[in-house]
Design a protein around this motif. Structure first.
Motif, PDB file in Angstrom:
ATOM      1  N   ALA A  17       0.885  -1.089   0.065  1.00  0.00           N
ATOM      2  CA  ALA A  17      -0.139   0.127  -0.030  1.00  0.00           C
ATOM      3  C   ALA A  17       0.843   1.148   0.226  1.00  0.00           C
ATOM      4  O   ALA A  17       2.145   1.220   0.264  1.00  0.00           O
ATOM      5  CB  ALA A  17      -0.940   0.054   1.107  1.00  0.00           C
ATOM      6  N   GLN A  18       0.172   2.354  -0.355  1.00  0.00           N
ATOM      7  CA  GLN A  18       1.139   3.672  -0.329  1.00  0.00           C
ATOM      8  C   GLN A  18       1.560   3.881   0.959  1.00  0.00           C
ATOM      9  O   GLN A  18       2.606   4.336   1.276  1.00  0.00           O
ATOM     10  CB  GLN A  18       0.351   4.698  -0.757  1.00  0.00           C
ATOM     11  CG  GLN A  18       0.220   4.395  -2.545  1.00  0.00           C
ATOM     12  CD  GLN A  18      -0.622   5.744  -2.905  1.00  0.00           C
ATOM     13  OE1 GLN A  18      -1.075   6.336  -2.383  1.00  0.00           O
ATOM     14  NE2 GLN A  18      -0.856   5.552  -4.429  1.00  0.00           N
ATOM     15  N   LYS A  19       0.480   3.748   2.064  1.00  0.00           N
ATOM     16  CA  LYS A  19       0.809   4.187   3.432  1.00  0.00           C
ATOM     17  C   LYS A  19       0.006   3.071   4.440  1.00  0.00           C
ATOM     18  O   LYS A  19      -1.136   2.979   4.168  1.00  0.00           O
ATOM     19  CB  LYS A  19       0.481   5.587   3.985  1.00  0.00           C
ATOM     20  CG  LYS A  19       1.449   6.461   3.524  1.00  0.00           C
ATOM     21  CD  LYS A  19       0.958   7.771   3.946  1.00  0.00           C
ATOM     22  CE  LYS A  19       1.920   8.934   3.733  1.00  0.00           C
ATOM     23  NZ  LYS A  19       1.889  10.069   4.006  1.00  0.00           N
ATOM     24  N   ALA A  25       4.707   4.161  19.223  1.00  0.00           N
ATOM     25  CA  ALA A  25       4.865   5.555  19.815  1.00  0.00           C
ATOM     26  C   ALA A  25       5.111   6.496  18.792  1.00  0.00           C
ATOM     27  O   ALA A  25       4.862   7.639  18.987  1.00  0.00           O
ATOM     28  CB  ALA A  25       6.260   5.381  20.828  1.00  0.00           C
ATOM     29  N   SER A  26       5.654   6.133  17.557  1.00  0.00           N
ATOM     30  CA  SER A  26       6.116   7.238  16.630  1.00  0.00           C
ATOM     31  C   SER A  26       4.831   7.293  15.369  1.00  0.00           C
ATOM     32  O   SER A  26       5.225   8.190  14.630  1.00  0.00           O
ATOM     33  CB  SER A  26       7.398   7.165  16.090  1.00  0.00           C
ATOM     34  OG  SER A  26       8.306   7.249  17.151  1.00  0.00           O
ATOM     35  N   PHE A  27       4.057   6.358  15.626  1.00  0.00           N
ATOM     36  CA  PHE A  27       2.994   6.302  14.403  1.00  0.00           C
ATOM     37  C   PHE A  27       3.768   6.351  13.018  1.00  0.00           C
ATOM     38  O   PHE A  27       3.386   6.983  11.967  1.00  0.00           O
ATOM     39  CB  PHE A  27       1.767   7.302  14.327  1.00  0.00           C
ATOM     40  CG  PHE A  27       0.834   7.053  15.440  1.00  0.00           C
ATOM     41  CD1 PHE A  27      -0.051   6.251  15.622  1.00  0.00           C
ATOM     42  CD2 PHE A  27       1.093   7.981  16.654  1.00  0.00           C
ATOM     43  CE1 PHE A  27      -1.070   5.969  16.471  1.00  0.00           C
ATOM     44  CE2 PHE A  27      -0.012   7.649  17.863  1.00  0.00           C
ATOM     45  CZ  PHE A  27      -0.743   6.807  17.794  1.00  0.00           C
ATOM     46  N   ASN A  28       4.655   5.327  13.109  1.00  0.00           N
ATOM     47  CA  ASN A  28       5.623   5.090  11.706  1.00  0.00           C
ATOM     48  C   ASN A  28       4.698   4.807  10.462  1.00  0.00           C
ATOM     49  O   ASN A  28       3.530   4.102  10.695  1.00  0.00           O
ATOM     50  CB  ASN A  28       6.505   4.324  11.895  1.00  0.00           C
ATOM     51  CG  ASN A  28       7.726   4.952  12.658  1.00  0.00           C
ATOM     52  OD1 ASN A  28       8.159   6.057  12.420  1.00  0.00           O
ATOM     53  ND2 ASN A  28       7.903   4.152  13.997  1.00  0.00           N
ATOM     54  N   THR A  29       4.903   5.016   9.421  1.00  0.00           N
ATOM     55  CA  THR A  29       4.276   4.488   8.431  1.00  0.00           C
ATOM     56  C   THR A  29       5.214   3.602   7.367  1.00  0.00           C
ATOM     57  O   THR A  29       6.290   3.863   7.507  1.00  0.00           O
ATOM     58  CB  THR A  29       3.842   5.713   7.142  1.00  0.00           C
ATOM     59  OG1 THR A  29       4.993   6.540   6.900  1.00  0.00           O
ATOM     60  CG2 THR A  29       2.881   6.474   7.989  1.00  0.00           C
ATOM     61  N   PHE A  30       4.603   2.577   6.984  1.00  0.00           N
ATOM     62  CA  PHE A  30       5.308   1.642   5.969  1.00  0.00           C
ATOM     63  C   PHE A  30       4.459   1.322   4.728  1.00  0.00           C
ATOM     64  O   PHE A  30       3.641   1.980   4.672  1.00  0.00           O
ATOM     65  CB  PHE A  30       5.379   0.179   6.779  1.00  0.00           C
ATOM     66  CG  PHE A  30       6.231   0.383   8.313  1.00  0.00           C
ATOM     67  CD1 PHE A  30       7.435   0.083   8.258  1.00  0.00           C
ATOM     68  CD2 PHE A  30       5.450   0.782   9.395  1.00  0.00           C
ATOM     69  CE1 PHE A  30       8.042   0.553   9.421  1.00  0.00           C
ATOM     70  CE2 PHE A  30       6.273   1.082  10.540  1.00  0.00           C
ATOM     71  CZ  PHE A  30       7.525   0.704  10.450  1.00  0.00           C
TER      72      PHE A  30
END
Length: 64
Positions: A17-19, A25-30
């Protein structure tokens, strides 16, 4: 010099997926998730997941 990364790990599916938001804790995106037996095995970049895992099913939501 070439080195082998070893065999890929077999999983049921990979979702691209795009995001993809993680609830850390950092709400990272992958960009990709590897899933096996209805359990998330790994989350990371599309390139990283595809290089380490081989899936029975690939779901690509990045173009939607």
């Amino acid at each position: 010099m070439f080195t082998s990364c070893g065999p890929k790990v077999q999983v049921d599916k990979i979702i691209i997926a795009q995001k993809i938001y993680s609830v850390d804790a950092s709400f990272n995106t992958f960009q990709a998730i590897a899933i096996s037996d209805d359990t998330i095995v790994a989350i990371g970049s599309e390139k990283g997941i595809k290089s380490r895992y081989d899936a029975n099913e690939l779901i690509d939501l990045s173009k939607n």
